[in-house]
Design an enzyme around this catalytic site. Structure first.
Site, PDB file in Angstrom:
ATOM      1  N   GLU A   1      23.946  13.770  39.504  1.00  0.00           N
ATOM      2  CA  GLU A   1      22.958  12.508  38.991  1.00  0.00           C
ATOM      3  C   GLU A   1      24.063  11.344  38.968  1.00  0.00           C
ATOM      4  O   GLU A   1      24.483  11.123  37.866  1.00  0.00           O
ATOM      5  CB  GLU A   1      22.387  12.808  37.722  1.00  0.00           C
ATOM      6  CG  GLU A   1      21.505  14.120  37.676  1.00  0.00           C
ATOM      7  CD  GLU A   1      20.225  13.997  38.410  1.00  0.00           C
ATOM      8  OE1 GLU A   1      19.773  12.831  38.942  1.00  0.00           O
ATOM      9  OE2 GLU A   1      19.483  14.877  38.513  1.00  0.00           O
TER      10      GLU A   1
ATOM     11  N   PRO B   1      27.259  11.020  30.504  1.00  0.00           N
ATOM     12  CA  PRO B   1      27.992   9.903  30.410  1.00  0.00           C
ATOM     13  C   PRO B   1      27.527   9.175  29.092  1.00  0.00           C
ATOM     14  O   PRO B   1      26.694   9.949  28.256  1.00  0.00           O
ATOM     15  CB  PRO B   1      26.938   9.046  31.605  1.00  0.00           C
ATOM     16  CG  PRO B   1      25.691   9.563  31.690  1.00  0.00           C
ATOM     17  CD  PRO B   1      26.108  11.070  31.135  1.00  0.00           C
ATOM     18  N   TRP B   2      27.634   8.030  28.839  1.00  0.00           N
ATOM     19  CA  TRP B   2      27.492   7.277  27.293  1.00  0.00           C
ATOM     20  C   TRP B   2      26.153   6.809  27.262  1.00  0.00           C
ATOM     21  O   TRP B   2      26.050   6.239  26.278  1.00  0.00           O
ATOM     22  CB  TRP B   2      28.710   6.362  27.083  1.00  0.00           C
ATOM     23  CG  TRP B   2      28.883   5.410  28.165  1.00  0.00           C
ATOM     24  CD1 TRP B   2      30.014   5.441  29.059  1.00  0.00           C
ATOM     25  CD2 TRP B   2      28.258   3.971  28.651  1.00  0.00           C
ATOM     26  NE1 TRP B   2      29.942   4.378  30.073  1.00  0.00           N
ATOM     27  CE2 TRP B   2      28.691   3.625  29.792  1.00  0.00           C
ATOM     28  CE3 TRP B   2      27.054   3.577  28.260  1.00  0.00           C
ATOM     29  CZ2 TRP B   2      28.376   2.460  30.139  1.00  0.00           C
ATOM     30  CZ3 TRP B   2      26.694   2.502  28.551  1.00  0.00           C
ATOM     31  CH2 TRP B   2      27.356   2.044  29.950  1.00  0.00           C
TER      32      TRP B   2
ATOM     33  N   SER C   1      29.005   7.886  37.235  1.00  0.00           N
ATOM     34  CA  SER C   1      28.916   6.928  38.101  1.00  0.00           C
ATOM     35  C   SER C   1      29.120   7.753  39.741  1.00  0.00           C
ATOM     36  O   SER C   1      29.494   8.810  39.625  1.00  0.00           O
ATOM     37  CB  SER C   1      30.128   6.088  38.093  1.00  0.00           C
ATOM     38  OG  SER C   1      31.357   6.740  38.093  1.00  0.00           O
TER      39      SER C   1
ATOM     40  N   GLU D   1      26.151  -1.984  41.207  1.00  0.00           N
ATOM     41  CA  GLU D   1      25.506  -1.495  39.691  1.00  0.00           C
ATOM     42  C   GLU D   1      26.001  -2.511  38.680  1.00  0.00           C
ATOM     43  O   GLU D   1      27.224  -2.456  38.595  1.00  0.00           O
ATOM     44  CB  GLU D   1      25.720  -0.264  39.610  1.00  0.00           C
ATOM     45  CG  GLU D   1      24.667   0.574  38.726  1.00  0.00           C
ATOM     46  CD  GLU D   1      24.985   1.880  38.252  1.00  0.00           C
ATOM     47  OE1 GLU D   1      25.976   2.319  38.519  1.00  0.00           O
ATOM     48  OE2 GLU D   1      24.220   2.799  37.852  1.00  0.00           O
TER      49      GLU D   1
ATOM     50  N   GLU E   1      33.579  10.325  26.322  1.00  0.00           N
ATOM     51  CA  GLU E   1      34.690  10.350  25.191  1.00  0.00           C
ATOM     52  C   GLU E   1      34.376   9.183  24.130  1.00  0.00           C
ATOM     53  O   GLU E   1      34.896   9.371  22.762  1.00  0.00           O
ATOM     54  CB  GLU E   1      35.989  10.048  25.587  1.00  0.00           C
ATOM     55  CG  GLU E   1      36.240   8.936  26.734  1.00  0.00           C
ATOM     56  CD  GLU E   1      36.197   9.247  28.095  1.00  0.00           C
ATOM     57  OE1 GLU E   1      35.131   9.741  28.334  1.00  0.00           O
ATOM     58  OE2 GLU E   1      37.197   9.073  28.809  1.00  0.00           O
TER      59      GLU E   1
ATOM     60  N   LYS F   1      31.350  18.434  28.315  1.00  0.00           N
ATOM     61  CA  LYS F   1      32.267  17.406  28.056  1.00  0.00           C
ATOM     62  C   LYS F   1      31.383  16.142  28.195  1.00  0.00           C
ATOM     63  O   LYS F   1      30.943  15.434  29.035  1.00  0.00           O
ATOM     64  CB  LYS F   1      33.418  17.101  28.897  1.00  0.00           C
ATOM     65  CG  LYS F   1      34.561  16.379  28.288  1.00  0.00           C
ATOM     66  CD  LYS F   1      35.448  15.704  29.210  1.00  0.00           C
ATOM     67  CE  LYS F   1      34.700  14.290  29.905  1.00  0.00           C
ATOM     68  NZ  LYS F   1      34.414  13.339  28.835  1.00  0.00           N
ATOM     69  N   PRO F   2      30.939  15.554  26.901  1.00  0.00           N
ATOM     70  CA  PRO F   2      30.255  14.272  26.926  1.00  0.00           C
ATOM     71  C   PRO F   2      31.504  13.240  27.167  1.00  0.00           C
ATOM     72  O   PRO F   2      32.465  13.420  26.994  1.00  0.00           O
ATOM     73  CB  PRO F   2      29.724  14.215  25.282  1.00  0.00           C
ATOM     74  CG  PRO F   2      30.552  15.167  24.560  1.00  0.00           C
ATOM     75  CD  PRO F   2      31.172  16.252  25.606  1.00  0.00           C
TER      76      PRO F   2
ATOM     77  N   CYS G   1      20.261   3.992  34.488  1.00  0.00           N
ATOM     78  CA  CYS G   1      20.395   4.118  35.711  1.00  0.00           C
ATOM     79  C   CYS G   1      19.111   3.853  36.671  1.00  0.00           C
ATOM     80  O   CYS G   1      19.244   3.871  37.985  1.00  0.00           O
ATOM     81  CB  CYS G   1      20.890   5.782  36.166  1.00  0.00           C
ATOM     82  SG  CYS G   1      19.981   6.997  35.305  1.00  0.00           S
TER      83      CYS G   1
HETATM   84  P1  NAD Z   1      31.592   7.386  34.393  1.00  0.00           P
HETATM   85  O1  NAD Z   1      31.252   8.159  35.759  1.00  0.00           O
HETATM   86  O2  NAD Z   1      32.667   6.590  34.102  1.00  0.00           O
HETATM   87  O3  NAD Z   1      31.779   8.717  33.579  1.00  0.00           O
HETATM   88  C1  NAD Z   1      30.710  10.017  33.197  1.00  0.00           C
HETATM   89  C2  NAD Z   1      31.564  10.835  32.659  1.00  0.00           C
HETATM   90  O4  NAD Z   1      32.537  11.544  33.658  1.00  0.00           O
HETATM   91  C3  NAD Z   1      32.355  10.664  31.293  1.00  0.00           C
HETATM   92  O5  NAD Z   1      32.013  11.880  30.601  1.00  0.00           O
HETATM   93  C4  NAD Z   1      33.910  10.662  31.654  1.00  0.00           C
HETATM   94  O6  NAD Z   1      34.353  10.951  30.846  1.00  0.00           O
HETATM   95  C5  NAD Z   1      33.872  11.532  32.747  1.00  0.00           C
HETATM   96  N1  NAD Z   1      34.932  11.456  33.734  1.00  0.00           N
HETATM   97  C6  NAD Z   1      35.739  10.213  34.197  1.00  0.00           C
HETATM   98  N2  NAD Z   1      36.469  10.254  35.077  1.00  0.00           N
HETATM   99  C7  NAD Z   1      36.346  11.595  35.472  1.00  0.00           C
HETATM  100  C8  NAD Z   1      37.310  12.635  36.316  1.00  0.00           C
HETATM  101  N3  NAD Z   1      38.305  12.099  37.059  1.00  0.00           N
HETATM  102  N4  NAD Z   1      36.784  13.703  36.233  1.00  0.00           N
HETATM  103  C9  NAD Z   1      35.985  14.417  35.602  1.00  0.00           C
HETATM  104  N5  NAD Z   1      35.261  13.628  34.559  1.00  0.00           N
HETATM  105  C10 NAD Z   1      35.486  12.551  34.604  1.00  0.00           C
HETATM  106  O7  NAD Z   1      29.787   7.106  33.973  1.00  0.00           O
HETATM  107  P2  NAD Z   1      29.780   6.409  32.740  1.00  0.00           P
HETATM  108  O8  NAD Z   1      30.359   5.054  32.846  1.00  0.00           O
HETATM  109  O9  NAD Z   1      29.966   7.075  31.469  1.00  0.00           O
HETATM  110  O10 NAD Z   1      28.164   6.090  32.638  1.00  0.00           O
HETATM  111  C11 NAD Z   1      27.402   5.278  33.471  1.00  0.00           C
HETATM  112  C12 NAD Z   1      27.093   5.761  34.976  1.00  0.00           C
HETATM  113  O11 NAD Z   1      26.291   7.079  34.967  1.00  0.00           O
HETATM  114  C13 NAD Z   1      26.266   4.941  35.762  1.00  0.00           C
HETATM  115  O12 NAD Z   1      26.908   4.894  36.936  1.00  0.00           O
HETATM  116  C14 NAD Z   1      25.011   5.280  35.656  1.00  0.00           C
HETATM  117  O13 NAD Z   1      24.151   4.859  36.803  1.00  0.00           O
HETATM  118  C15 NAD Z   1      25.180   6.793  35.761  1.00  0.00           C
HETATM  119  N6  NAD Z   1      24.092   7.532  35.108  1.00  0.00           N
HETATM  120  C16 NAD Z   1      23.276   8.180  36.044  1.00  0.00           C
HETATM  121  C17 NAD Z   1      22.086   8.951  35.425  1.00  0.00           C
HETATM  122  C18 NAD Z   1      21.259   9.790  36.547  1.00  0.00           C
HETATM  123  O14 NAD Z   1      20.437  10.462  36.199  1.00  0.00           O
HETATM  124  N7  NAD Z   1      21.377   9.627  37.763  1.00  0.00           N
HETATM  125  C19 NAD Z   1      21.750   8.866  34.305  1.00  0.00           C
HETATM  126  C20 NAD Z   1      22.608   8.069  33.400  1.00  0.00           C
HETATM  127  C21 NAD Z   1      23.725   7.511  34.030  1.00  0.00           C
END
Ligand code: NAD
Length: 501
Positions: free
Chosen positions: A254, A154-155, A233, A386, A182, A179-180, A288
């Protein structure tokens, strides 16, 4: 780490920088002022295939390298990161909108320490003692690398999340395609480049920069990817589980969190106020494990609210490169608007203190002021969902049973804290709160030696620590016959040799 200084970022595949074949580009925006930090060439299907192939080709040699060899590369890697610490801090600040004090004192040193930790841990894979658990056999355990790991991050902590995904995987002998997110790919690419600079063989770590719904989804479904490790997420985590089903891949998730912050009536109120402010505002609340639900004993309730509101008012929003800035913007205007929308809706059912967007020189950035939402009912949106912003919801309780029930009344279970001077209350809270981490009289600290990971819909599996090796290794039982008999005693259960010469 050439790319740290250049304007355009590409893929990092097989130890080399390469342009993607899509001709599709996106801009990385500095959330503090809207300026373009870099242009990124987005990966497509070809890059997914090339990266997985590179990781697959690198796997036999890397998985057979001795632990000492892997450890030596990781130790050099930590040293290279140390040399580039300031560049990494500045890059992370610019792409993610983090105050420079946070990246210099938390993100980058944490990443270096994690790398140094896994240099040591690489030599410490454990298993049960080799022994004669049956009198006729010697049994031993092999802990083996799994193969190509497909990872998505995630970002919110781009550098640390890349490190948490990559380090245990490669320390255990796997190869990886990451894949980080975007919108924040720069330090993940820089991290992979630093690993190569330290002598990591080509193809062991590959980074593709592209969209989740396209290349992310394709990576997750690739038949040669043996394991998926995802941080993000809960919503996307569910789609990762579905993708894993296609070829029965191992999964490590996670996911989101909604951490309770329980203040009992005997707590040190001032410490709890400081803890709540730091725990809810770190990384502008985009953490998170951030404190998001303060559950406070009725006798301390109003004093707690006054204390947090007063300290929130003193937190300095400012330009992210200024070391005096306490809190930076949210990661994007889109995310800022989502946070603001939840706070606006909360005005209809709770007491909102603070919040709003600053005027003047900060108006070009996606800043949002610290916000306290008092008297939030436990079933309200702000208390349950959240927010991922600098927002702390507060609700009162009357007795310990109610406090612990409220703490657990959430689908999430990532982190929690309890504030008390009573050792028995503390012990009860640590036993009864269902989350991957419970802090007593603190909230947020993490350490490389200890695991991070959730329960319930916050996911499963552990990052950091040697516990992460449980995710990134497969346990193999090897059994050696000790009898040298042609017909073993146990064969009687299948066929009888009675009467034969
Ligand atoms: P997100 O789920 O929107 O995106 C995370 C990653 O998934 C990004 O790289 C995104 O490009 C990718 N992604 C999106 N759709 C996808 C798909 N259909 N298939 C595969 N990959 C896909 O989350 P975010 O908004 O980047 O980050 C915030 C979320 O991350 C929050 O819910 C937060 O709680 C969670 N988080 C959890 C932890 C932990 O350790 N539990 C740590 C950091 C962040």
């Amino acid at each position: 780490m050439r790319r740290l200084k250049a304007g355009a970022v590409s893929q990092f595949i097989n130890g080399k920088v390469c342009e993607s074949t899509t001709n599709e580009r996106s801009r990385v925006i500095d959330p503090s002022n809207g300026a373009t930090v870099a242009e990124v060439s987005l990966a497509g299907s070809d890059e997914v295939k090339l990266a997985v192939q590179a990781a697959q080709d690198a796997f036999p040699a890397w998985s057979r390298a001795t632990p000492a060899e892997r450890s030596a590369v990781l130790a050099r890697f930590a040293a290279v990161l140390e040399e580039h610490a300031e560049e990494l801090a500045q890059l992370e600040t610019r792409q993610a909108g983090k105050p420079i004090r946070l990246t210099r004192e938390f993100d980058v040193p944490g990443t270096i320490d994690n790398t140094a930790f896994f240099a040591g841990a690489a030599r410490n894979l454990e298993g049960k003692a080799t022994a004669e658990y049956s009198a006729d056999h010697t049994s031993s355990i092999r802990r083996e690398a799994i193969g190509v790991i497909g990872s998505i991050s995630p970002w919110n902590y781009p550098l640390q999340m890349a490190a948490w995904k990559i380090l245990p995987a490669i320390a255990a002998g796997n190869t990886i395609v990451l894949k980080p997110a975007e919108i924040t790919p720069l330090t993940s690419v820089a991290f992979a480049e630093a690993a190569t600079e330290a002598g990591l063989p080509d193809g062991v770590v590959n980074v593709i920069t592209g969209r989740g719904s396209t290349v992310g989804a394709e990576l997750m479904r690739h038949p040669d990817v043996a394991m998926l490790s995802f941080t993000g997420s809960t919503r996307v985590g569910r789609s990762v589980l579905e993708a894993a089903a296609t070829t029965a891949k191992r999964v490590h998730l996670e996911l989101g969190g909604k951490a309770p912050f329980v203040v009992f009536d005997d707590a040190d109120l001032e410490a709890a106020i400081h803890g709540a402010v730091a725990g809810s505002l770190i990384n502008s609340g985009q953490d998170c494990t951030a404190a998001t639900r303060a559950i406070v004993h009725r006798s301390l309730y109003e004093d707690f609210i006054d204390g947090v509101a007063e300290l929130y008012g003193r937190v300095r929003l400012g330009p992210t490169m200024d070391p005096a800035t306490d809190m930076g913007p949210l990661v994007s205007m889109k995310h800022r608007d989502e946070v603001a929308g939840m706070v606006e809706r909360a005005r209809g059912y709770a007491r909102v203190i603070g919040g709003g967007t600053p005027e003047g020189e900060l108006a070009a950035g996606s800043y949002y002021r610290p916000t306290l939402v008092a008297d939030a009912a436990p079933e309200s949106e702000i208390f349950r969902d959240e927010v991922f912003g600098p927002v702390l919801a507060v609700t009162p309780f009357e007795d310990d049973d109610e406090a612990l029930a409220l703490a657990n009344d959430t689908p999430y279970g990532l982190a929690a804290s309890a504030w008390t001077k009573d050792v028995y209350r503390a012990l009860r809270a640590t036993r009864e709160i269902r989350s991957g981490c419970v802090w007593i009289n603190d909230h947020i600290p993490i350490i490389s030696e200890m695991p991070h990971g959730g329960m319930k819909q916050s996911g499963f599996g552990k990052d950091m620590s040697t516990y992460s090796f449980d995710e990134y290794t497969a346990v193999k039982h090897v059994m050696y016959d000790l009898t040298a008999q042609k017909a073993k005693a146990w064969h009687r259960t299948v066929f009888s040799l009675e009467g034969q010469q």
